[in-house]
Design an enzyme around this catalytic site. Structure first.
Site, short mmCIF file in Angstrom:
data_model
loop_
_atom_site.label_atom_id
_atom_site.label_comp_id
_atom_site.label_asym_id
_atom_site.label_seq_id
_atom_site.Cartn_x
_atom_site.Cartn_y
_atom_site.Cartn_z
N LYS A 65 10.19 31.32 -23.81
CA LYS A 65 9.52 32.54 -24.26
C LYS A 65 10.52 33.66 -24.46
O LYS A 65 10.54 34.31 -25.51
CB LYS A 65 8.47 32.93 -23.21
CG LYS A 65 7.37 33.81 -23.74
CD LYS A 65 6.35 34.12 -22.64
CE LYS A 65 5.38 32.97 -22.41
NZ LYS A 65 4.61 33.11 -21.17
N TYR A 123 19.02 -8.32 -36.75
CA TYR A 123 17.64 -7.97 -37.10
C TYR A 123 16.74 -7.95 -35.87
O TYR A 123 17.10 -8.50 -34.82
CB TYR A 123 17.07 -8.95 -38.13
CG TYR A 123 16.85 -10.35 -37.61
CD1 TYR A 123 15.66 -10.70 -36.98
CD2 TYR A 123 17.84 -11.33 -37.75
CE1 TYR A 123 15.46 -11.97 -36.48
CE2 TYR A 123 17.65 -12.61 -37.25
CZ TYR A 123 16.46 -12.93 -36.62
OH TYR A 123 16.25 -14.18 -36.11
N ARG A 135 5.49 38.12 -17.42
CA ARG A 135 5.15 36.79 -17.92
C ARG A 135 6.20 35.77 -17.49
O ARG A 135 7.39 36.05 -17.52
CB ARG A 135 5.10 36.81 -19.47
CG ARG A 135 4.48 38.06 -20.04
CD ARG A 135 4.71 38.18 -21.54
NE ARG A 135 4.06 37.13 -22.30
CZ ARG A 135 4.20 36.98 -23.62
NH1 ARG A 135 4.99 37.82 -24.30
NH2 ARG A 135 3.59 36.01 -24.24
N ARG A 148 6.90 29.68 -30.65
CA ARG A 148 7.59 28.46 -30.22
C ARG A 148 7.27 27.36 -31.23
O ARG A 148 6.31 27.47 -32.00
CB ARG A 148 7.14 28.05 -28.82
CG ARG A 148 5.67 27.69 -28.78
CD ARG A 148 5.20 27.35 -27.39
NE ARG A 148 3.75 27.39 -27.38
CZ ARG A 148 3.01 27.81 -26.35
NH1 ARG A 148 3.59 28.22 -25.26
NH2 ARG A 148 1.71 27.82 -26.42
N SER A 188 18.12 -16.33 -31.69
CA SER A 188 17.05 -15.34 -31.68
C SER A 188 16.64 -15.15 -30.23
O SER A 188 16.22 -16.11 -29.57
CB SER A 188 15.87 -15.83 -32.51
OG SER A 188 14.83 -14.90 -32.44
N GLY A 198 -0.28 27.27 -19.23
CA GLY A 198 -1.27 27.56 -18.20
C GLY A 198 -0.84 27.23 -16.78
O GLY A 198 -1.63 27.35 -15.86
N HIS A 238 -1.96 -12.01 -23.62
CA HIS A 238 -2.24 -12.79 -24.83
C HIS A 238 -3.07 -11.98 -25.82
O HIS A 238 -2.76 -11.91 -27.00
CB HIS A 238 -2.98 -14.08 -24.44
CG HIS A 238 -3.33 -14.95 -25.62
ND1 HIS A 238 -4.55 -14.87 -26.23
CD2 HIS A 238 -2.60 -15.85 -26.30
CE1 HIS A 238 -4.57 -15.72 -27.26
NE2 HIS A 238 -3.39 -16.33 -27.31
N MET A 255 1.71 28.64 -14.96
CA MET A 255 2.09 29.79 -14.17
C MET A 255 1.36 31.00 -14.75
O MET A 255 0.86 30.96 -15.85
CB MET A 255 3.60 29.94 -14.20
CG MET A 255 4.26 28.81 -13.44
SD MET A 255 6.03 28.85 -13.47
CE MET A 255 6.37 28.69 -15.17
N CYS A 292 13.07 -11.77 -31.25
CA CYS A 292 11.73 -12.02 -31.75
C CYS A 292 10.67 -11.83 -30.69
O CYS A 292 9.54 -12.23 -30.84
CB CYS A 292 11.64 -13.42 -32.36
SG CYS A 292 11.92 -14.73 -31.17
P1 ADP Z 1 1.17 31.76 -21.40
O1 ADP Z 1 2.58 31.38 -21.19
O2 ADP Z 1 0.23 31.12 -20.46
O3 ADP Z 1 0.76 31.65 -22.84
P2 ADP Z 1 1.64 34.56 -21.82
O4 ADP Z 1 2.79 35.11 -21.08
O5 ADP Z 1 1.88 34.22 -23.25
O6 ADP Z 1 1.07 33.34 -21.03
O7 ADP Z 1 0.45 35.60 -21.72
C1 ADP Z 1 -0.87 35.28 -22.07
C2 ADP Z 1 -1.45 36.29 -23.01
O8 ADP Z 1 -1.35 37.61 -22.47
C3 ADP Z 1 -0.71 36.40 -24.32
O9 ADP Z 1 -1.16 35.43 -25.20
C4 ADP Z 1 -1.07 37.79 -24.79
O10 ADP Z 1 -2.28 37.76 -25.48
C5 ADP Z 1 -1.21 38.55 -23.52
N1 ADP Z 1 0.01 39.35 -23.33
C6 ADP Z 1 1.12 39.01 -22.66
N2 ADP Z 1 2.03 39.99 -22.73
C7 ADP Z 1 1.48 40.97 -23.45
C8 ADP Z 1 1.92 42.26 -23.89
N3 ADP Z 1 3.14 42.72 -23.59
N4 ADP Z 1 1.09 43.01 -24.63
C9 ADP Z 1 -0.13 42.56 -24.93
N5 ADP Z 1 -0.61 41.36 -24.56
C10 ADP Z 1 0.17 40.57 -23.83
MG MG Z 2 1.42 32.52 -24.43
#
Ligand code: ADP
Ligand code: MG
Ligand code: MG
Length: 939
Positions: free
Chosen positions: A29, A885, A99, A349, A798, A108, A471, A110, A865
């Site tokens: 990220k 082959y 984040r 990503r 073979s 999802g 089989h 962390m 084979c």
């Molecule tokens: P995950 O890795 O689970 O996708 P994120 O770090 O992307 O978690 O955060 C989840 C959501 O929180 C993002 O999709 C975004 O909508 C919102 N978010 C995160 N950071 C910001 C920010 N700086 N401003 C506005 N929304 C944010």
């Molecule tokens: Mg995200």
């Protein structure tokens, strides 16, 4: 003074300190946020705390490096300057999100904390700034809730517990007499904040931290802490993500999608991740924060609607889409937020995709000159081709069926594709029902060679027992049938022709009822589901679709042509019948690597002669039976030579233990006795005398031909006569006669002498000469170890890696079901050696056999084979080992072609990294981690 280590990387404005290839340090990220800044996209300013801090944190008893604090404060200053707001300022507060971000995406796993920096004072500033008290208090209560859940640990541990904050919200709605969160007023929300804080104090014994700086460090600590939460640990195990990678933490200024109707948030893919279509694909919601889209509280709109609703904004977004694809040269998955008409990028990503989409996008991108054809080939996992080849269920229909509880069991996805039909519980029933025009699924506890015709008549095969190379699985793949194997929940009752399902008292299936199986997922579904053949099959096999009318076929074809232009390894097929052989040619096979003669023996007009041959008491009797078989075998081979049009055809002489051909039931034995004109007792005694304790290591393979040379004579004659006959029709022929299960060169010599003598006789009789080879299978360790001796006589090898695996490990595949799955589960073995070749053990024998063989015969042709011939990792191994082959079942031929091309390309990259390492020893670890990270991110 030593330079202090850099732990914090700023991003924002026009220039970031990080970039995309720093994923190991900044996480996916953080690295991509930096990269987006660098290519001029609008990203809310922020900073990334490196993964090295995470590692330090765990090595040093949850402490941070001493330089960290100053570096964070310094970066925060830059963010404040960039965004024109101040963290903790009562009038003009800067809010941030905290984040997580590991090197590989862990969706999802962390947690994220939004709106950090709010307290009773700064919320007033936010109200003044935005003139929107409801918005401000909504942000505040979301923040306290998230912080309470994630940082202070109030989040429920499982779904049976209630989130304490949700309970408070429910009570509030109830007392205010409203149904929706959105109906709560600013004052309601303000009350919620206080109630949340009271709950926190009650549960933790501490006050909610009002100091923004304390909030920030609490959140940073929570993100690092989440690296070791149970969910994350389990996820890492499943996805082979090493613990030492650690996570980075991103602190980023907030932008708000919930500031009114000119604000919003969304997620998108730069191309359709399901179909690969080059269209913008995604969803957005006006007046919402990111979590609302994911939580499914409101239904988002497709991105295409934005083009109508707000063309200017759409244009901006679409422009970013183009910039991203041009820059990353791949399909990207993005998150964005619109704050009062201004667009902000929050994440990007490389996007996950179906196999189908992966192939289409890679090929399209070559044509758009974004990537090279080599790169396209490296982006596609060979097995993803299955999605282009197999029949498919209508996805909507399947979804409905699953939702209505019709998914009754799951087995192994042994033969990909989708099939639906009436249940037949015996091969014979399957044949009959198919004759009546029904589509049939053959359901057996397990299958055996006698079931072949029933299997052929069926659309799909479902077994209760057996593994990926049982089989049923093996034959199904060769025939291109859908197969779900080893579905242990099925209780098949042959006596009353029914099936029940463990754990599903509501299900009772009778023979003739409809059932559907998905061999790509192993799912077994009650009732009928519509299927259709894939477009590639419609073009190549059923010939019901013109290639010009199928873009999908053209995509497939381009990819295959590129693969062929790169690969060195030839690809052959395992086929016993002309139709299988011609399918394989349509898939690009360049010969037959294994034609098993015994599969022909089960035909209606043959099995009797075969049985006569087996129970014969004298050579004369045996020869008489064999002479009945001769014309039939000759015809079979003629058929195959005709379709193969000069491609090499490797025919193996009789291999299986003879009892496999004999009747078992009293009724059948009686019938055979009558036909032979002998008594039941005599025949029964004869059959019993053929009983073996360990047939796999018993009277089989070349041992049959050593004891009964007349069998080899007949087969050699059938092959050479067929070859000359077909040659006389003007078709080229290239027979290769293969002697199975040789352990000692003398066994081979005996068989070779017979073949050559008979061939000479036939050629003299016919007055024609043909070229043919005599070679052997290497499927016993002794053969591999003495390959130099065997190669003085054998013209080709073979490797029969199915049997070679059994004989090397000393385990019988058919009996391994008890322990092999456990071995794999507990990682006693890294993988099932029948699925992917055991490179360290069996592979070493292959390598040794090849080297020794070529030491006495430099131009020795070497192939494989076993079932491994169509498994991508094994194909790569065969390439590296210098084989000529691989041979695999017809439907795996395209997979092997692609795998063989990837083998060449992967070899090139390892060679170049190796030479770089040699030149610059320091680059070693960096190069390694990079390659690893790349592998992960393309997953
Ligand atoms: P995950 O890795 O689970 O996708 P994120 O770090 O992307 O978690 O955060 C989840 C959501 O929180 C993002 O999709 C975004 O909508 C919102 N978010 C995160 N950071 C910001 C920010 N700086 N401003 C506005 N929304 C944010
Ligand atoms: Mg995200
Ligand atoms: Mg064998």
């Amino acid at each position: 003074m030593a330079k202090t280590q850099k732990y914090v990387y700023f991003f924002g404005g026009k220039k970031a300190e990080g970039k995309a290839d720093m994923k190991a340090l900044l996480g996916g990220k953080g690295a991509n946020l930096a990269e987006m800044v660098n290519i001029g996209l609008p990203v809310p300013a922020g900073f990334t705390i490196t993964t090295e801090v995470c590692t330090y944190y765990y090595k040093n008893n949850h402490k941070y490096p001493k330089e960290l604090k100053a570096q964070v404060l310094n970066a925060l200053k830059k963010v404040e300057k960039e965004m024109g707001a101040v963290f903790g300022d009562p009038k003009n507060p800067l809010l941030v999100s905290v984040r997580s971000g590991a090197r590989a995406s862990m969706p999802g796993m962390m947690d994220t904390i939004l709106n950090l920096g709010l307290n009773d004072v700064t919320v007033q500033g936010l109200i003044e700034k935005t003139n929107n008290p409801r918005f401000a208090y909504d942000s505040y209560r979301r923040f306290v809730q998230m912080y309470g859940d994630v940082v202070l640990g109030l989040k429920p541990k499982d779904k049976h517990e209630h989130d304490p904050f949700e309970v408070i919200i429910e009570n509030k709605k109830h007392s205010k007499g409203v149904k929706l969160d959105t109906e709560l007023t600013a004052d309601d929300l303000k009350e919620l904040v206080q109630e949340f804080k009271t709950a926190i104090k009650e549960k933790t014994g501490h006050d909610f931290p009002d100091d923004p700086m304390e909030q920030l460090w609490g959140a940073i600590g929570a993100v690092f802490g989440s690296w070791m939460n149970e969910r994350a640990i389990v996820y890492r195990k499943l996805n082979n993500i090493p613990e030492w990678w650690g996570t980075a933490v991103n602190v980023q200024s907030m932008v708000f999608g919930n500031m009114g109707e000119d604000s919003g948030t969304g997620v998108a893919f730069t191309r359709d991740p399901a179909t690969g279509e080059n269209v913008f694909y995604g969803e957005y919601l006006f007046n919402a924060q990111g979590e609302d889209v994911v939580a499914g509280i409101r239904t988002p709109h497709p991105i295409s609607e934005l083009a109508k609703e707000n063309p200017a904004l759409y244009k901006q977004l679409d422009n970013i889409r183009k910039i991203l694809e041009k820059h990353y040269k791949d399909m990207m998955d993005i998150e964005f937020t619109i704050q009062q008409g201004k667009l902000w990028m929050l994440q990007c990503r490389v996007g996950k995709r179906t196999g189908f989409a992966a192939i289409k996008m890679a090929v399209d991108m070559v044509k758009e000159r974004l990537i090279s054809k080599e790169e396209a080939i490296l982006r596609i996992e060979p097995n993803q081709l299955n999605q282009l080849l197999r029949p498919i269920f209508d996805s909507e229909e399947k979804k409905k069926a699953v939702e209505s509880g019709r998914l009754i069991a799951k087995g192994l996805n042994a033969g990909p594709g989708a099939a639906s039909g009436k249940v037949a519980l015996s091969a014979q029933d399957a044949e009959e029902m198919a004759k009546n025009g029904d589509k049939v699924i053959l359901v057996r506890i397990e299958t055996s060679p006698e079931d072949i015709k029933g299997m052929n008549a069926a659309e799909g095969i479902l077994t209760a027992r057996g593994g990926m190379t049982s089989h049923a699985a093996l034959v199904a793949r060769q025939m291109g049938k859908v197969c779900v194997a080893g579905c242990g929940a099925l209780k098949i009752n042959y006596a009353d022709r029914s099936i029940s399902v463990e754990g599903r008292d509501d299900v009772y299936i009778k023979e003739g009822d409809y059932i559907s199986i998905d061999g790509s997922t192993g799912e077994v579904i009650l009732g009928k589901l519509e299927t259709k053949p894939s477009e590639v099959i419609q073009v190549l096999i059923t010939k019901t679709l013109d290639p010009k009318d199928s873009p999908t076929f053209q995509t497939y074809n381009s990819l295959m042509n590129w693969a062929d232009s790169i690969r060195r390894l030839k690809v052959r097929t395992n086929a016993d019948q002309p139709d299988q052989a011609s399918n394989a040619i349509a898939f690009g096979a360049e010969g037959i690597g294994l034609c098993r003669t015994e599969h022909m023996f089960f035909g209606e007009n043959r099995i009797m002669s075969v049985r006569k041959m087996i129970v014969a008491d004298t050579v004369e009797e045996r020869k008489a039976a064999l002479s009945e078989l001769l014309p039939l075998q000759r015809e079979d081979f003629e058929g195959i030579f005709r379709v193969m049009k000069g491609y090499p055809v490797t025919i193996r002489t009789l291999d299986p233990p003879l009892h496999e051909f004999l009747p078992h039931t009293e009724k059948e034995i009686n019938e055979l006795a009558q036909a032979l004109g002998i008594s039941y007792q005599t025949l029964k005694a004869k059959i019993d005398s053929l009983h073996e304790f360990n047939p796999m290591l018993g009277f089989r393979g070349c041992r049959l031909g050593v004891l009964y040379p007349e069998i080899t004579e007949m087969q050699a004659r059938a092959i050479i006569e067929a070859a000359i006959n077909v040659m006389n029709e003007g078709v080229k022929v290239k027979p290769e006669i293969m002697i199975p299960l040789v352990g000692h060169v003398n066994e081979f010599k005996l068989q070779e002498d017979i073949v050559r003598r008979v061939a000479d006789e036939v050629m003299k009789e016919k007055g024609k000469k043909i070229d043919y080879l005599v070679g052997t299978m290497i499927e016993l360790p002794r053969a591999a170890v003495t390959a130099d001796e065997i190669a003085t006589r054998a013209e080709f090898f073979s490797f029969g890696t199915n049997d070679l695996t059994q004989t090397t490990f000393g385990l019988s595949r058919d009996d391994a079901g008890k322990f092999l799955p456990l071995y794999v589960q507990q990682e006693i073995l890294p993988a099932d050696p029948f699925e992917t070749i055991d490179q360290q053990g069996v592979g070493k024998l292959v390598e040794m056999g090849t080297k020794l063989g070529r030491s006495s015969r430099p131009n020795l042709k070497v192939g494989i084979c076993g079932e491994h011939g169509g498994e991508p990792a094994s194909v790569e191994f065969c390439h590296r080992t210098g084989l000529d082959y691989v041979s695999c079942s017809p439907f795996r031929v395209p997979i092997a072609r692609l795998a063989a091309a990837r083998a060449v390309l992967n070899e090139r990259t390892t060679k170049t990294t190796k030479s770089k390492v040699a030149a610059k020893p320091k680059a070693k670890s960096a190069g390694k981690t990079k390659a690893k990270a790349k592998k992960k991110s393309t997953k």
